[in-house]
Design an enzyme around this catalytic site. Structure first.
Site, short mmCIF file in Angstrom:
data_model
loop_
_atom_site.label_atom_id
_atom_site.label_comp_id
_atom_site.label_asym_id
_atom_site.label_seq_id
_atom_site.Cartn_x
_atom_site.Cartn_y
_atom_site.Cartn_z
N PHE A 173 0.84 -1.19 0.00
CA PHE A 173 0.00 0.00 0.00
C PHE A 173 0.88 1.24 0.00
CE2 PHE A 173 -2.52 3.25 2.23
CZ PHE A 173 -3.70 3.20 1.51
N ASN A 193 -2.61 1.75 10.82
CA ASN A 193 -3.37 2.18 9.65
C ASN A 193 -3.85 0.92 8.95
OD1 ASN A 193 -4.50 3.46 7.46
ND2 ASN A 193 -2.54 3.81 6.42
N PRO A 194 -4.99 0.38 9.38
CA PRO A 194 -5.46 -0.91 8.87
C PRO A 194 -6.26 -0.74 7.58
CG PRO A 194 -7.00 -0.11 10.48
CD PRO A 194 -5.91 0.95 10.37
#
Length: 313
Positions: free
Chosen positions: A103, A216-217
């Site tokens: 990500f 920060n899932p």
């Protein structure tokens, strides 16, 4: 392929950076990619091997560099992330290697990282006289991805002991690469752990000892339309968090309650539709106090914070 023109007076077939930037800006703008001028300047600077600020005095592009730029601009018009093209993403004071399988860190997450850094500094200041090399604040970053949060803490809070946890193998490769590069640059090495927040025994050796836990899932509700830069390139399991977007956050809340020491603090990023839902989950859990929600750079609900109650249960 996008055409990067030569200036007609350039007998050597070299193209001035200003002309290359103008052509790239037009191509990106036509494709709806932006901010087009900024991205064009970054791509031209990357191809030339100079900083964006040095473009005004940079040498003209060679034919080979012009062709390379045209290729990159073409890929960007197809919404390949700019950070993949450049090979790195800026995050606070760091440049982190990113690419397929991890990500890409976003600017809004810098706010959560900054909050955690300030809390870690406060812990360190409260331990004046201790040997901070061995007794500094213990910070855990769950769902670490590229390591953006963990490595920012390590860089900005030199006495901190930082543990970064990531489940996905491709992301772990990027995390380990970034951790090694930052350690080589002189930052205190972080501990990288291959682990899943779904595991109730995750980091069991640190239970009740962590000072600051950040995460920060994946939190976008399943089926939510996302930009093409995200849909085609960020790993889906790093973006989507179940039907309501809260599946992973629920697990993270329990891991945080188990890992934090009494008085330790917790911060978790969430979807902009979760400004009430995540604080409500924290209150319902019963193990957290001082629960707050915080806005992002444009005022949308973005991350929730809390303190572990002084009594463990």
């Amino acid at each position: 392929m996008t055409r990067i023109p030569r200036h007609p007076r350039e007998a050597t077939e070299r193209t001035r950076p200003s002309i290359a930037v103008a052509a790239a800006t037009s191509a990106l703008a036509r494709a709806g990619v932006g901010p087009a001028r900024t991205e064009a300047e970054l791509l031209v600077a990357y191809v030339l091997g100079v900083s964006r600020g040095a473009l005004a005095v940079a040498d003209p592009l060679t034919p080979e560099q012009r062709d390379r730029l045209a290729e990159l601009v073409e890929r960007r018009t197809r919404h390949e992330p700019l950070q993949h093209l450049l090979g790195s993403a800026a995050f606070r004071y760091l440049e982190l290697a990113v690419g397929p399988g991890v990500f890409v860190p976003r600017p809004e997450t810098e706010l959560l990282a900054g909050w955690g850094i300030e809390r870690a500094r406060q812990v360190g200041a409260g331990r004046t006289g201790a040997d901070l090399a061995g007794n500094g604040p213990l910070v855990v970053d769950l769902c670490s991805g590229s390591g953006a949060i963990a490595l920012s803490v390590a860089e900005e809070v030199p006495g901190a002991r930082v543990v970064a946890v990531e489940r996905a193998a491709p992301a772990l490769d990027w995390l380990r690469r970034n951790a090694a590069e930052r350690a080589g640059a002189g930052d205190r090495p972080i501990e990288v752990v291959a682990g899943d927040v779904a595991d109730p025994e995750l980091l069991s050796g640190y239970a009740g000892r962590v000072d600051v836990l950040l995460c920060n899932p994946p939190y976008v509700p399943d089926g939510t339309p996302v930009p093409p830069d995200v849909a085609g390139h960020d790993p889906a399991d790093a973006v989507f968090g179940g039907p309501d977007g809260l599946a992973v956050i629920r697990l993270v809340l329990d891991r945080a309650a188990r890992l934090l020491r009494p008085g330790g603090v917790f911060g978790v990023e969430h979807d902009d539709t979760h400004g009430t839902a995540v604080p409500d989950l924290l209150r319902a859990d019963g193990r957290f106090v001082e629960i707050e929600d915080h806005p992002d750079l444009v005022g949308r609900p973005r991350f929730a914070t809390a303190r572990r109650a002084d009594v463990h249960r």
